[in-house]
Structures are given as C-alpha cells and as structure tokens.
Design a protein around this motif. Structure first.
Motif, PDB file in Angstrom:
ATOM      1  N   ARG A 125       0.832  -1.201   0.000  1.00  0.00           N
ATOM      2  CA  ARG A 125       0.000   0.000   0.000  1.00  0.00           C
ATOM      3  C   ARG A 125       0.871   1.257   0.000  1.00  0.00           C
ATOM      4  O   ARG A 125       1.873   1.345   0.722  1.00  0.00           O
ATOM      5  CB  ARG A 125      -0.969  -0.013   1.186  1.00  0.00           C
TER       6      ARG A 125
ATOM      7  N   TYR B 226      -1.130   5.842  -5.213  1.00  0.00           N
ATOM      8  CA  TYR B 226      -2.576   5.890  -5.506  1.00  0.00           C
ATOM      9  C   TYR B 226      -2.961   7.254  -6.081  1.00  0.00           C
ATOM     10  O   TYR B 226      -3.665   7.331  -7.094  1.00  0.00           O
ATOM     11  CB  TYR B 226      -3.375   5.606  -4.231  1.00  0.00           C
TER      12      TYR B 226
ATOM     13  N   PHE C 284      -3.929  -0.133  -3.737  1.00  0.00           N
ATOM     14  CA  PHE C 284      -2.785   0.483  -3.058  1.00  0.00           C
ATOM     15  C   PHE C 284      -3.179   1.273  -1.809  1.00  0.00           C
ATOM     16  O   PHE C 284      -2.306   1.846  -1.142  1.00  0.00           O
ATOM     17  CB  PHE C 284      -2.024   1.395  -4.023  1.00  0.00           C
ATOM     18  N   ILE C 285      -4.486   1.279  -1.478  1.00  0.00           N
ATOM     19  CA  ILE C 285      -4.904   1.993  -0.264  1.00  0.00           C
ATOM     20  C   ILE C 285      -5.862   1.175   0.605  1.00  0.00           C
ATOM     21  O   ILE C 285      -6.088   1.515   1.756  1.00  0.00           O
ATOM     22  CB  ILE C 285      -5.570   3.348  -0.603  1.00  0.00           C
TER      23      ILE C 285
END
Length: 278
Positions: free
Chosen positions: A3, A8, A61-62
C-alpha cells in the motif's frame, strides 16, 4: 507492504491519460468485435468502462486486500453481463485486458523512475506482482461469468426455439394444425408432446392435423412419443390425424416394425383437412 497512498494519488491523477493510452492501441478489423466500432457513443462507453476499471484497480494500493477483492470481483462480474461484451468473442476481451495491463505497468514504471529515492526496488517488484495477479484474476472472473451468461442465453434461446418449433395453428371449425419441421430427437419429441397438449387445451381444439411432411427421419423413440401424443389427445377428446409421411419414413417404419395401424393417416395435409371439414 504494497500500500502506498502517494502512488494511488499519482495513478488517480493520470487515470484518464491511461485510458487514452489504452484506446490508442485498439486496432481491431473484425466487424464482429466490440472494439472495431466507430460509434462515438460506444467508444465513449468503452473508455468510461476502462476508466472505471483503472480507478477500482488503483484502490489496491490503499485498501485492505479482502475489501478490495470483494468490490473488484463484483465489478468484474457486472462487466461480464454487459451485452456488447457478451456479443464479442472472449479472446478479444482478454486481449484488451492484456493491453490495459501493459499500460498500467508502464505508469507504475514511470512512478518508480520519478521516485527512486523513496521507493525501493523490492517494493516496485511487489507492485508489479500484485497488479499482474489482479489482472489475471480479472480475466478469470470475466471468462467464468461470460461463460455462465452465454450458457444461460443459449439455454433460453433453445427453449424458445423448441417452443416455436411445435406451434399449434388454429384453423376453422375447431381444427388445429401442428406442422413439424426438421430433425426430431427424443428430447424435442417430449417437448412437442407437452406443448401441443397445453396449446390444444387452451385453444379448444377438437381436431388436430399433425403434418410430418417437413420431417425426414423418425426413429422408434420419436415414433413412440408421437403415439403417446395421439393417445393423450384422445383422452382430451381430440381427434388427430397424421399426414405427409414421406416414403422413406414409411419404409423405415416397416423396417423398424413400427405399427401405425392404430393411427389415422392421410397422404397429404390437404386430405387431412378435407376429412375434418366433411
């Protein structure tokens, strides 16, 4: 840890450019493919779907992996239900998934090159692995759901064809006509029996002409179903006649030992209708 909120934000900022990069690669001469369209409305829809795909993919990615995968799977399933995609051969859709993956990875590379001082090479490789696995998951889900939806469509079409292949046509004086055409296997013969009984009852048919002039082959099982139909019609108080039996069918019936003596037959449909109208 894969992450990265900065990555992002970078991907979200460039989402539309990514979609445009993907569409520039679309070059499909096959007129049966969705991707060969020149219709601006369809093109815009394709771009919007691709854009939506990117934005959903960015969330990997979050978000927690379980949350991301659940939402992502649901979206891919909905895409597979899109009729225009269903009408396009699966390998064309898979090809575009792969092109989209290439574009996505190119932007990961750009981000890494611009942030090498903050991003370790191991983390970059982890991103590549996660993205490739997610694309493979997309393709798997799409192919599975597309196959399910295609199978449902084929089953529905087959059912409709079977229903339409045994229509009882209402004539005058409570006379009905059942024209049978094409090959009749045991499964279709059973459907004919069921549909004919239902239609004759609803149409208040008293006399039914079953015309076989459009049937080339009848085996013992199909003949049995026809006899069953005639007997069932008799129980409903409906008189039936077979007409148009071809010479080759008559010859086959004799060779197979089929007994039509208990069934009223005429040489042609015209003769059958004339007998009922007397």
């Amino acid at each position: 840890m894969h992450r990265n909120h900065e990555l992002y934000e970078y991907l979200m900022k460039n989402s539309w450019e990514m979609t445009e990069d993907w569409y520039k690669q679309v070059d499909d001469p096959d007129p049966n493919s969705l991707y060969s369209t020149t219709d601006e409305h369809i093109i815009n829809t394709l771009k919007e779907q691709n854009q939506d795909y990117f934005k959903r993919l960015h969330k990997i990615f979050i978000e927690q992996e379980e949350v991301f995968l659940k939402e992502f799977e649901e979206w891919t399933i909905e895409l597979a239900k899109d009729q225009k995609h269903l009408d396009t051969a699966v390998h064309y859709v898979v090809r575009e998934f792969n092109k989209t993956q290439e574009v996505y990875i190119s932007y990961l590379q750009k981000f890494y090159k611009e942030n090498q001082d903050k991003v370790k090479l191991e983390q970059f490789f982890l991103w590549l692995e996660i993205v490739r696995k997610t694309f493979q998951l997309s393709i798997y889900i799409y192919m599975e759901e597309a196959q399910k939806n295609t199978s449902k469509q084929i089953a529905a079409q087959k059912e409709m064809i079977n229903e339409l292949s045994s229509p009882v046509i209402m004539l005058q004086n409570n006379v009905g006509l059942l024209p049978l055409i094409g090959d009749i296997d045991t499964a279709r013969a059973k459907l004919i029996l069921e549909n004919t009984l239902t239609q004759c009852a609803s149409l208040d048919v008293q006399y039914l002409c079953i015309d076989l002039s459009g049937v080339a082959i009848i085996d013992t099982m199909v003949a049995h179903e026809i006899f069953q139909l005639i007997n069932a019609l008799k129980l409903l108080g409906i008189t039936s006649t077979l007409s148009g039996i071809r010479p080759e069918i008559a010859q086959t019936a004799i060779q197979l030992g089929l007994d039509f003596n208990s069934v009223r037959t005429t040489a042609s449909l015209a003769n059958s209708l004339a007998a009922f109208n007397q």
